[in-house]
Each structure stands twice: as structure tokens, then as C-alpha cells.
Design an enzyme around this catalytic site. Structure first.
Site, PDB file in Angstrom:
ATOM      1  CG  ASP A  30      16.927   3.716  46.464  1.00 53.16           C
ATOM      2  OD1 ASP A  30      16.596   3.338  45.324  1.00 53.16           O
ATOM      3  OD2 ASP A  30      17.125   2.919  47.401  1.00 53.16           O
TER       4      ASP A  30
ATOM      5  N   GLY B  17      19.353   9.423  42.855  1.00 55.63           N
ATOM      6  CA  GLY B  17      20.657   9.342  42.200  1.00 55.63           C
ATOM      7  C   GLY B  17      20.950   7.916  41.792  1.00 55.63           C
ATOM      8  CG  ASP B  18      22.839   5.214  38.332  1.00 47.70           C
ATOM      9  OD1 ASP B  18      23.259   4.297  39.072  1.00 47.70           O
ATOM     10  OD2 ASP B  18      22.754   5.104  37.097  1.00 47.70           O
ATOM     11  CG  PHE B  19      24.256   2.737  43.762  1.00 52.46           C
ATOM     12  CD1 PHE B  19      24.402   1.826  42.735  1.00 52.46           C
ATOM     13  CD2 PHE B  19      23.392   2.424  44.814  1.00 52.46           C
ATOM     14  CE1 PHE B  19      23.692   0.639  42.716  1.00 52.46           C
ATOM     15  CE2 PHE B  19      22.661   1.231  44.799  1.00 52.46           C
ATOM     16  CZ  PHE B  19      22.808   0.346  43.760  1.00 52.46           C
TER      17      PHE B  19
ATOM     18  CG  HIS C 215      22.498  -9.117  48.792  1.00 49.88           C
ATOM     19  ND1 HIS C 215      21.686  -9.974  49.497  1.00 49.88           N
ATOM     20  CD2 HIS C 215      21.747  -8.024  48.513  1.00 49.88           C
ATOM     21  CE1 HIS C 215      20.488  -9.406  49.624  1.00 49.88           C
ATOM     22  NE2 HIS C 215      20.498  -8.239  49.047  1.00 49.88           N
TER      23      HIS C 215
HETATM   24  C1  SAM Z   1      17.607  -4.703  48.253  1.00 49.49           C
HETATM   25  S1  SAM Z   1      17.180  -3.027  48.246  1.00 49.49           S
HETATM   26  C2  SAM Z   1      17.821  -2.460  49.788  1.00 49.49           C
HETATM   27  C3  SAM Z   1      17.138  -1.232  50.287  1.00 49.49           C
HETATM   28  C4  SAM Z   1      17.605  -0.772  51.678  1.00 49.49           C
HETATM   29  N1  SAM Z   1      19.029  -0.567  51.747  1.00 49.49           N
HETATM   30  C5  SAM Z   1      17.177  -1.774  52.707  1.00 49.49           C
HETATM   31  O1  SAM Z   1      17.952  -2.638  53.096  1.00 49.49           O
HETATM   32  O2  SAM Z   1      15.994  -1.708  53.091  1.00 49.49           O
HETATM   33  C6  SAM Z   1      18.352  -2.323  47.094  1.00 49.49           C
HETATM   34  C7  SAM Z   1      18.151  -0.847  46.884  1.00 49.49           C
HETATM   35  O3  SAM Z   1      19.123  -0.388  45.939  1.00 49.49           O
HETATM   36  C8  SAM Z   1      18.476   0.587  45.125  1.00 49.49           C
HETATM   37  N2  SAM Z   1      19.180   0.753  43.855  1.00 49.49           N
HETATM   38  C9  SAM Z   1      19.263  -0.148  42.848  1.00 49.49           C
HETATM   39  N3  SAM Z   1      19.978   0.352  41.832  1.00 49.49           N
HETATM   40  C10 SAM Z   1      20.362   1.608  42.193  1.00 49.49           C
HETATM   41  C11 SAM Z   1      21.129   2.635  41.568  1.00 49.49           C
HETATM   42  N4  SAM Z   1      21.652   2.441  40.354  1.00 49.49           N
HETATM   43  N5  SAM Z   1      21.344   3.781  42.244  1.00 49.49           N
HETATM   44  C12 SAM Z   1      20.809   3.973  43.488  1.00 49.49           C
HETATM   45  N6  SAM Z   1      20.061   3.034  44.143  1.00 49.49           N
HETATM   46  C13 SAM Z   1      19.843   1.868  43.493  1.00 49.49           C
HETATM   47  C14 SAM Z   1      17.105  -0.006  44.928  1.00 49.49           C
HETATM   48  O4  SAM Z   1      16.185   0.947  44.433  1.00 49.49           O
HETATM   49  C15 SAM Z   1      16.782  -0.511  46.319  1.00 49.49           C
HETATM   50  O5  SAM Z   1      16.156   0.452  47.108  1.00 49.49           O
END
Ligand code: SAM
Length: 336
Positions: A196, A222-224, A242
Site C-alpha cells: 500500500d 509501494g505504488d501499484f 472501483h
Molecule cells: C478503498 S481502499 C481499500 C483498502 C483495502 N483493500 C480494504 O478493502 O480494506 C484503497 C486502498 O488502495 C490504496 N492505494 C491507493 N493508491 C495506491 C497506489 N498508487 N499504490 C498502492 N496502494 C494504493 C489506498 O491507500 C487504500 O488503502
């Protein structure tokens, strides 16, 4: 109800959001959890205007959050107990997220409808989750809010799909680790990696440590959009796809595809939009999350056909589709 009563009821329903938020912010449930108190005692403890707090409490009684007792005393109901902090089923941070952080964003729904763009970006100038990196207090509320919702759904999600066949599982955008913890508890021989943004990693590390799983789980900032860890058996993304429009969702999926061995599995945990929406509670909830994704992120929920097309464009074919009681579906996809 007559049509006019029905319309006014819908229109005015939003007062409850602010009443719940005020209660959550003031931690009224934490003060009431040991037993009933008078509104004056609660006002003294929270240092607010006594007469106004009494009116809030009486309003909360009308929506079954507290019960009004003789002599100006109030006690928590089962619903009200969910506003307490740090209890296993607490929804306090979700209430704060909705009542405080999402409220002004929803107030600009009309902007998003006119433009298809995020109202949060309009208000903050920030795209995606960038605002959380710059604002630790908001990140704390968001991460805890997501953790509360995911805790509600995790048992159902894990019960609906056999994760025991995987040895290395990555939770991409895994937040504070509630889903990964549930998966690892159900799969005692598996190891997990949570990826995350930096804002979530300290909380995730703490949560997985407190869950007794630090020996089997690693948290990586990390950055996905750049890359995800390679060579694992399963790549889980809950409530991630989503958050993004097709172009950016595709990029995340392509990065997963690049990292995945041929026999591994992608598992998306998402709500699926039906072709037709009716006025049932389930469909209302879907419509709400769909619009919430629009105002917050310029994104939205997808139908099965949308997922099929998106996955195909990123090099996957759809495998099994499993629904759970909490309205989430597990969408399994195989690298093509
Ligand atoms: C809606 S939340 C869902 C969190 C978790 N999967 C859950 O359902 O509880 C979206 C997650 O994507 C992460 N996220 C957003 N952009 C990201 C990126 N570029 N790289 C990694 N994680 C990212 C956010 O920090 C957040 O924790």
C-alpha cells in the site's frame, strides 16, 4: 406514505448523518458504554453546550441510537454501541469519514454529474489518494474507516473462496491488513505480502503484529501504478479497482499481470452492478457506493460485463465469480 411524505423523508434523511457524526466525534458512546448518564454529565465530560447536547441526544433517541430514560438520562442501544471507539465491531471512524470527510464532497455531486470528474479533486486539487499522503490525520480516519468496513466483510469473503491452496498471497492496496489477516488465519501455511502507499503501512504493520501474524506477513510501501511484488500464487485486490477509471484500473491490472506467474490467480473483491437497479436496500447501497466513487474519485462500480472487458484488456480471462452475503463478489481471473 404519500409521495410527498416519501420525497421529504428521503430529502431530510441527511440530518441523521450529521447527528451520528456529532455523536461519534464527541465519543458519546464511549461515555455511555458503562451505563446511562444524564445529558448534563455528558455535556460536562465533552465540554459542549448542555442544552444543545440534550437536544442532540433526544434526536438520537428518535433514530434508535440512544434511549431516553426518566430524569434526563440516556442509555446506548445496540446501534449506538457501534459508535464506541476501538471495539471489535466499531463503525465510529466510518461515521466520521462520511459525516466529516465525504460530506462536503457529496455536496458537490452536481459538479461530478455535469463533468464526470471527482468533486474531491475540485475541492482539494488532489487526485486519487494523494490527499492522504499529505494529511496524516485524514489518512488515520480513512484507514480506520476502511478497516472497520473490511472487518465486517472479511469472514464472509474468506469463507466464500478457498485460499488454502495458495502459499504466497499478495494483498494489493491492502489498507490496514484486515482481509490479509483473515486470509492468513484461514490458511495457516500461507505467507502474505501487503502493498500500500506509505500512509497505510505503519497501521498495517501494527495490525498484523497485534494479530500474531508478523512472522507470516510483510508490509511493503509501494505504488501499484509502478509495480507489484512478483512470483506469488494469488493477488488479491479488495475495493481497489472501483477507485479508478478504466485507464488507471487497467494499469494496475497490467502491473499485476506482469508480476504473476502463469498458474497464479487474481482475485478482485468488489461489488458488481446489476443490469437493472430496483428500490431494494441492496440496490440502494450499490447506487450509493457507485455515486460515492464518482464524487470522491471520478470512478464507479462495474457490471460483470465491465469487469470481463477490463480484465480482458489487461491480459486476463475471467474464472469463477463467487458472491458473498455482504454484497461483495470475488472475481477470479487467470493470466491469459
Ligand atoms: C478503498 S481502499 C481499500 C483498502 C483495502 N483493500 C480494504 O478493502 O480494506 C484503497 C486502498 O488502495 C490504496 N492505494 C491507493 N493508491 C495506491 C497506489 N498508487 N499504490 C498502492 N496502494 C494504493 C489506498 O491507500 C487504500 O488503502
Amino acid at each position: 406514505m404519500s409521495p410527498s411524505q416519501s420525497l421529504l423523508e428521503l430529502l431530510h434523511g441527511n440530518w441523521a448523518t450529521q447527528a451520528l457524526y456529532a455523536a461519534a466525534e464527541l465519543k458519546l458512546a464511549d461515555l455511555l458504554i458503562e451505563g446511562p448518564k444524564t445529558s448534563d454529565e455528558l455535556a460536562a465530560a465533552t465540554q459542549v453546550h448542555a442544552g444543545s447536547l440534550r437536544r442532540l441526544l433526544r434526536a438520537l433517541a428518535t433514530i434508535d441510537v440512544v434511549r431516553e430514560l426518566p430524569a434526563n438520562r440516556f442509555e446506548l442501544t445496540a446501534t449506538g454501541q457501534l459508535l464506541a471507539d476501538n471495539t471489535p465491531d466499531s463503525l465510529r471512524h466510518w461515521v466520521i469519514w462520511w459525516g466529516h470527510n465525504l460530506w462536503p464532497v457529496w455536496g458537490n455531486l452536481i459538479f461530478s454529474i455535469k463533468t464526470g470528474r471527482s468533486a474531491r479533486t475540485l475541492l482539494t486539487g488532489s487526485e486519487g489518494f494523494g490527499h492522504l499522503e499529505r494529511d496524516p490525520a485524514t489518512a488515520d480516519v480513512f484507514n480506520k474507516a476502511m478497516a472497520e468496513l473490511t472487518t465486517l466483510a472479511a469472514t464472509d469473503v474468506v469463507g466464500a473462496y478457498d485460499f488454502t491452496r495458495f502459499r504466497q498471497i499478495v494483498d494489493v492496496g491492502g489498507g490496514h491488513g484486515q482481509l490479509l489477516a483473515a486470509i492468513l488465519r484461514a490458511s495457516p501455511s500461507a505467507r502474505g505480502i501487503l502493498v500500500d502507499l506509505p500512509h497505510a503501512i505503519e497501521g498495517a504493520t501494527r495490525y498484523l503484529h497485534d494479530a500474531g501474524l508478523s512472522g507470516r506477513a510483510q508490509c511493503i510501501a509501494g505504488d501499484f501504478f509502478e509495480a507489484v511484488p512478483g512470483g506469488c500464487d494469488a493477488y488479491v485486490l479488495k475495493s481497489v479497482i472501483h477507485d479508478w477509471d478504466d485507464q488507471r484500473a487497467s494499469r494496475i491490472l497490467e502491473n499485476c499481470r506482469r508480476a504473476m506467474p502463469g498458474n497464479s490467480r487474481l482475485i478482485l473483491v468488489e461489488r458488481i452492478m446489476p443490469t437493472h437497479l430496483d428500490s431494494s436496500m441492496e440496490h440502494r447501497a450499490l447506487a450509493r457506493t457507485d455515486l460515492s466513487m464518482l464524487v470522491a474519485l471520478g470512478a464507479g462500480e462495474r457490471s460483470e460485463a465491465d469487469f470481463r472487458a477490463l480484465l480482458s484488456s489487461a491480459g486476463f480471462e475471467l474464472g469463477r465469480l463467487v458472491t458473498t452475503e455482504m454484497a461483495y463478489s470475488l472475481i477470479e481471473a487467470l493470466p491469459r
